[in-house]
Design an enzyme around this catalytic site. Structure first.
Site, PDB file in Angstrom:
ATOM      1  N   HIS A  38       0.838  -1.203   0.000  1.00  0.00           N
ATOM      2  CA  HIS A  38       0.000   0.000   0.000  1.00  0.00           C
ATOM      3  C   HIS A  38       0.876   1.258   0.000  1.00  0.00           C
ATOM      4  CE1 HIS A  38      -3.391  -2.599   0.840  1.00  0.00           C
ATOM      5  NE2 HIS A  38      -4.214  -1.550   0.856  1.00  0.00           N
ATOM      6  N   LYS A 107      -9.487  -9.649   6.858  1.00  0.00           N
ATOM      7  CA  LYS A 107     -10.165 -10.113   8.076  1.00  0.00           C
ATOM      8  C   LYS A 107     -10.188  -9.000   9.115  1.00  0.00           C
ATOM      9  CE  LYS A 107      -6.343 -12.208  10.612  1.00  0.00           C
ATOM     10  NZ  LYS A 107      -5.788 -13.405  11.216  1.00  0.00           N
TER      11      LYS A 107
END
Length: 193
Positions: A38, A107
């Site tokens: 990222h 998650k």
């Protein structure tokens, strides 16, 4: 609760119909990306440089897979379970401002990103501890980008088939199942006091 089968690349219409709590299976190309990936994407964006892969209509999987090299150019996924998405939450709004990513998979939820996802993207929750099951859905490891970041932090281009089941944790309408559970737990706790 409805069930959907999605195939990447995705359009807005593919995700707008999804609602928090729906079950989704994804087929097509999925890119893994954790913290370092990222940050690297955003760094290249800020420098005005092109990415070596296409994020238009993409699915990003918060995952640090375990790969085995079979030969010079062939990799196989041994384990590919989801990692905790909260670590990427701070970078997600900037990522979605610059790229038409339609699906995030991980998650644990992503606190504070529901507004950034509105009308653009959905967050699909995958159950932790299912690394071997996830690897079974990977039909082909097409490429690896930025291997210098290390195996778990590199971006892996995966071809998946019927990847899931995934639960729509945050939909493109601003509904966040994780926040609703936190709110309910807080209300219940306050009533007990």
């Amino acid at each position: 609760m409805s069930k959907y089968d999605l195939t990447t690349p995705l359009q807005i219409d593919d995700i707008i119909k999804l609602h928090a709590g729906d079950i989704v299976y994804v087929s097509g190309i999925v890119y893994t990306a954790r913290d370092e990936a990222h940050a690297h994407i955003l760094k290249l964006d800020e420098a005005g440089k092109e990415l070596p892969f296409e994020l238009e209509g993409a699915a990003i999987y918060h995952c640090g897979p375990l790969m085995v090299k079979e030969d010079e150019d062939k990799w196989e996924a041994v384990a590919a379970g989801p990692t905790t998405s909260a670590r990427m939450a701070g970078m997600t709004p900037r990522l979605l401002e610059r790229h038409a990513i339609r699906v995030l998979i991980g998650k644990g939820g992503m606190q504070g990103v529901a507004d950034a996802l509105k009308g653009k993207c959905v967050y699909l929750a995958y159950t932790g501890g299912c690394a071997a099951l996830a690897a079974e859905a990977i039909k082909n490891v097409r490429s690896v980008y930025w291997p210098q970041l290390g195996m778990p932090e590199a971006v892996w281009e995966l071809e998946v088939e019927h990847f899931g089941p995934l639960v729509v944790g945050i939909d493109a309408h601003g509904h966040d199942l994780f926040q609703e559970v936190r709110d309910q737990a807080l209300t219940a706790f306050c009533h007990l006091r």
